[in-house]
Design an enzyme around this catalytic site. Sequence first.
Site, PDB file in Angstrom:
ATOM      1  N   THR A  42      54.218 133.607  73.130  1.00 28.67           N
ATOM      2  CA  THR A  42      54.052 134.114  74.496  1.00 28.67           C
ATOM      3  C   THR A  42      55.261 134.986  74.831  1.00 28.67           C
ATOM      4  O   THR A  42      56.388 134.502  74.812  1.00 28.67           O
ATOM      5  CB  THR A  42      53.964 132.933  75.476  1.00 28.67           C
ATOM      6  OG1 THR A  42      52.892 132.095  75.051  1.00 28.67           O
ATOM      7  CG2 THR A  42      53.705 133.407  76.897  1.00 28.67           C
ATOM      8  N   GLU A  57      47.966 132.827  71.811  1.00 31.09           N
ATOM      9  CA  GLU A  57      47.427 131.507  71.500  1.00 31.09           C
ATOM     10  C   GLU A  57      47.323 130.701  72.788  1.00 31.09           C
ATOM     11  O   GLU A  57      48.232 130.720  73.601  1.00 31.09           O
ATOM     12  CB  GLU A  57      48.425 130.835  70.537  1.00 31.09           C
ATOM     13  CG  GLU A  57      48.093 129.440  70.139  1.00 31.09           C
ATOM     14  CD  GLU A  57      46.750 129.375  69.449  1.00 31.09           C
ATOM     15  OE1 GLU A  57      46.599 130.036  68.410  1.00 31.09           O
ATOM     16  OE2 GLU A  57      45.875 128.657  69.951  1.00 31.09           O
ATOM     17  N   ARG A  92      46.354 123.842  73.870  1.00 30.82           N
ATOM     18  CA  ARG A  92      46.933 122.807  74.731  1.00 30.82           C
ATOM     19  C   ARG A  92      47.456 121.690  73.848  1.00 30.82           C
ATOM     20  O   ARG A  92      46.772 121.310  72.884  1.00 30.82           O
ATOM     21  CB  ARG A  92      45.860 122.192  75.645  1.00 30.82           C
ATOM     22  CG  ARG A  92      45.217 123.142  76.603  1.00 30.82           C
ATOM     23  CD  ARG A  92      43.876 122.582  77.073  1.00 30.82           C
ATOM     24  NE  ARG A  92      42.927 122.438  75.974  1.00 30.82           N
ATOM     25  CZ  ARG A  92      41.784 121.762  76.040  1.00 30.82           C
ATOM     26  NH1 ARG A  92      41.438 121.146  77.139  1.00 30.82           N
ATOM     27  NH2 ARG A  92      40.979 121.699  75.000  1.00 30.82           N
ATOM     28  N   CYS A 113      55.425 125.113  78.220  1.00 27.95           N
ATOM     29  CA  CYS A 113      54.765 126.395  78.516  1.00 27.95           C
ATOM     30  C   CYS A 113      54.726 126.752  79.994  1.00 27.95           C
ATOM     31  O   CYS A 113      55.372 127.705  80.416  1.00 27.95           O
ATOM     32  CB  CYS A 113      53.349 126.387  77.957  1.00 27.95           C
ATOM     33  SG  CYS A 113      53.337 126.375  76.173  1.00 27.95           S
ATOM     34  N   ARG A 118      59.658 118.016  77.080  1.00 25.92           N
ATOM     35  CA  ARG A 118      60.275 119.233  77.622  1.00 25.92           C
ATOM     36  C   ARG A 118      59.832 119.430  79.071  1.00 25.92           C
ATOM     37  O   ARG A 118      58.655 119.404  79.374  1.00 25.92           O
ATOM     38  CB  ARG A 118      59.874 120.459  76.783  1.00 25.92           C
ATOM     39  CG  ARG A 118      60.609 120.548  75.475  1.00 25.92           C
ATOM     40  CD  ARG A 118      60.123 121.720  74.660  1.00 25.92           C
ATOM     41  NE  ARG A 118      58.741 121.537  74.244  1.00 25.92           N
ATOM     42  CZ  ARG A 118      58.010 122.483  73.651  1.00 25.92           C
ATOM     43  NH1 ARG A 118      58.522 123.675  73.428  1.00 25.92           N
ATOM     44  NH2 ARG A 118      56.774 122.230  73.288  1.00 25.92           N
TER      45      ARG A 118
HETATM   46  C1  UDX Z   1      49.315 124.902  78.688  1.00 24.57           C
HETATM   47  C2  UDX Z   1      47.988 125.681  78.784  1.00 24.57           C
HETATM   48  O1  UDX Z   1      46.965 124.822  79.281  1.00 24.57           O
HETATM   49  C3  UDX Z   1      47.607 126.223  77.407  1.00 24.57           C
HETATM   50  O2  UDX Z   1      46.420 126.978  77.500  1.00 24.57           O
HETATM   51  C4  UDX Z   1      48.751 127.083  76.903  1.00 24.57           C
HETATM   52  O3  UDX Z   1      48.466 127.584  75.609  1.00 24.57           O
HETATM   53  C5  UDX Z   1      50.054 126.283  76.872  1.00 24.57           C
HETATM   54  O4  UDX Z   1      50.321 125.740  78.160  1.00 24.57           O
HETATM   55  P1  UDX Z   1      49.993 122.464  77.831  1.00 24.57           P
HETATM   56  O5  UDX Z   1      51.404 122.835  78.094  1.00 24.57           O
HETATM   57  O6  UDX Z   1      49.662 121.770  76.550  1.00 24.57           O
HETATM   58  O7  UDX Z   1      49.080 123.780  77.836  1.00 24.57           O
HETATM   59  O8  UDX Z   1      49.540 121.545  79.030  1.00 24.57           O
HETATM   60  P2  UDX Z   1      48.363 121.491  80.107  1.00 24.57           P
HETATM   61  O9  UDX Z   1      47.268 120.654  79.631  1.00 24.57           O
HETATM   62  O10 UDX Z   1      48.045 122.848  80.600  1.00 24.57           O
HETATM   63  O11 UDX Z   1      49.106 120.684  81.263  1.00 24.57           O
HETATM   64  C6  UDX Z   1      50.312 121.192  81.825  1.00 24.57           C
HETATM   65  C7  UDX Z   1      50.889 120.262  82.824  1.00 24.57           C
HETATM   66  O12 UDX Z   1      50.105 120.262  84.015  1.00 24.57           O
HETATM   67  C8  UDX Z   1      50.994 118.798  82.408  1.00 24.57           C
HETATM   68  O13 UDX Z   1      52.282 118.322  82.785  1.00 24.57           O
HETATM   69  C9  UDX Z   1      49.897 118.116  83.174  1.00 24.57           C
HETATM   70  O14 UDX Z   1      50.189 116.777  83.438  1.00 24.57           O
HETATM   71  C10 UDX Z   1      49.886 118.936  84.462  1.00 24.57           C
HETATM   72  N1  UDX Z   1      48.603 118.889  85.175  1.00 24.57           N
HETATM   73  C11 UDX Z   1      47.469 119.330  84.581  1.00 24.57           C
HETATM   74  C12 UDX Z   1      48.560 118.417  86.485  1.00 24.57           C
HETATM   75  O15 UDX Z   1      49.590 118.031  87.058  1.00 24.57           O
HETATM   76  N2  UDX Z   1      47.366 118.391  87.139  1.00 24.57           N
HETATM   77  C13 UDX Z   1      46.211 118.818  86.573  1.00 24.57           C
HETATM   78  O16 UDX Z   1      45.169 118.763  87.231  1.00 24.57           O
HETATM   79  C14 UDX Z   1      46.264 119.292  85.247  1.00 24.57           C
END
Ligand code: UDX
Length: 433
Positions: A121, A146, A149, A260, A330
């Site tokens: 990214t 990419e 998740r 991310c 992280r």
């Molecule tokens: C994210 C993006 O979803 C993904 O497409 C990208 O490639 C990388 O960043 P990720 O970091 O794995 O993926 O986590 P994600 O599932 O998006 O959740 C991010 C954060 O949001 C988590 O801490 C989760 O607990 C929080 N979250 C998610 C909430 O607080 N509420 C929600 O409803 C959904």
Amino acid sequence: MRLSVIGCGYLGAVHATAMASIGHEVVGFDVDADKIGRLAAGEAPFFEPGFDELLRDTLATGRLTFSTEPSDLAAAQVHFIAVGTPQREDGDGADLRFVDAAVQGLLPVLSEGDVVVGKSTVPVGTAQRLADIVAPTGALLLWNPEFLREGFAVQDTLEPDRIVYGTADPEGPGVAILDEVYAKALAAGIPRLVTDFSTSELVKVAANAFLATKISFINAMSEIADATGADVTQLADAIGHDVRIGRRFLNAGVGFGGGCLPKDIRAFATRAEELGHGRALRFLREVDEINLRQRNRLVDVVSEELGGSVAGRRIAILGLAFKPNSDDTRDSPALDIATRLHGLGADVISYDPEAIETARRVRPHLTYARTADEALAGAEATVVVTEWEQFRQLDPETAADLVADRLIIDGRNCLDAGRWRAAGWSYRGLGRR
Ligand code: UDX
């Protein structure tokens, strides 16, 4: 096809393994000899459901190798760049040191017809700059963001929602070569979009900015719900029925963390400022602030429920990872909250099914339990900060026998409040009656 993947973190290790699993010959490269040694031995350096098995099975095919030796990249025709782009230490922008080093490291092995494919990214404008660096070798550069998740990395790599190619030459050979790499996914009907460089770079950060905004939106609603006696979970259910809004990513709680979303929205807002359009993305600063405020709100709720001070009080923290099915801490709200409560003098004991070792590395001064029961023993307050299935399934009756006081604070609004109250617990969520 013969591929290389430079950078074997979450993204690179899974991409290398997934590409080899579908038939390509892949070398995964990283400068971290320990990581490469573990991957080559079939041992995942991080927790990711399904990855261990895929890694071992794919290594057994002989198509997947790992190396710290740059000359081993020479046999590949397509080189994926999958290194990290963390937040800069001196600001909110993205640190591109690893991307730049990866490209510089590739230059000696590149030849006419090779393709360099950026997956990391990056701030908009980076792909064109790198394409200019690569051009004298006769190799082409494309950007192929990419969207995986954590917790679903294998599935998201093998069956992504969409595939995006950013290119300076949509009619050129680069597109056909990437089509060959992703032939299996394309045959399955996964949408493929060919764009210019800027659009491809923006697709990734725009998607993450949208997701972060959705979460902060519902968290802002949770603050208003708390002030008015409304219930944010019911509110999310009701507005989520509108297909234009959708229910996903509307779970209020201690907010988003991970490697991310937080750094991507900061880097995006910073890039907009550099472009002279800071106002367009100023709302992302607010999204960040709302998100961080949720952590303060939770600490305040714990303190309020304990009569105004947490000092000397025994607090069980359930969760350390930034989200379930991950050992990643992280920018984790869970670990941050444990650290803050400890800093306020509380006697904090934390448990997480997978993230204790990663947490201990960065916060060796905190106390960790071996089991959830051990954390609960004698607790005056129990705080859920990562919605692991194990915590959702906790039996309030059994837990009641372990704790000193039946006080449960649900920082992820993931528990059945009625069930806990029926077992004699005092239940508090964020924005929940
Ligand atoms: C994210 C993006 O979803 C993904 O497409 C990208 O490639 C990388 O960043 P990720 O970091 O794995 O993926 O986590 P994600 O599932 O998006 O959740 C991010 C954060 O949001 C988590 O801490 C989760 O607990 C929080 N979250 C998610 C909430 O607080 N509420 C929600 O409803 C959904």
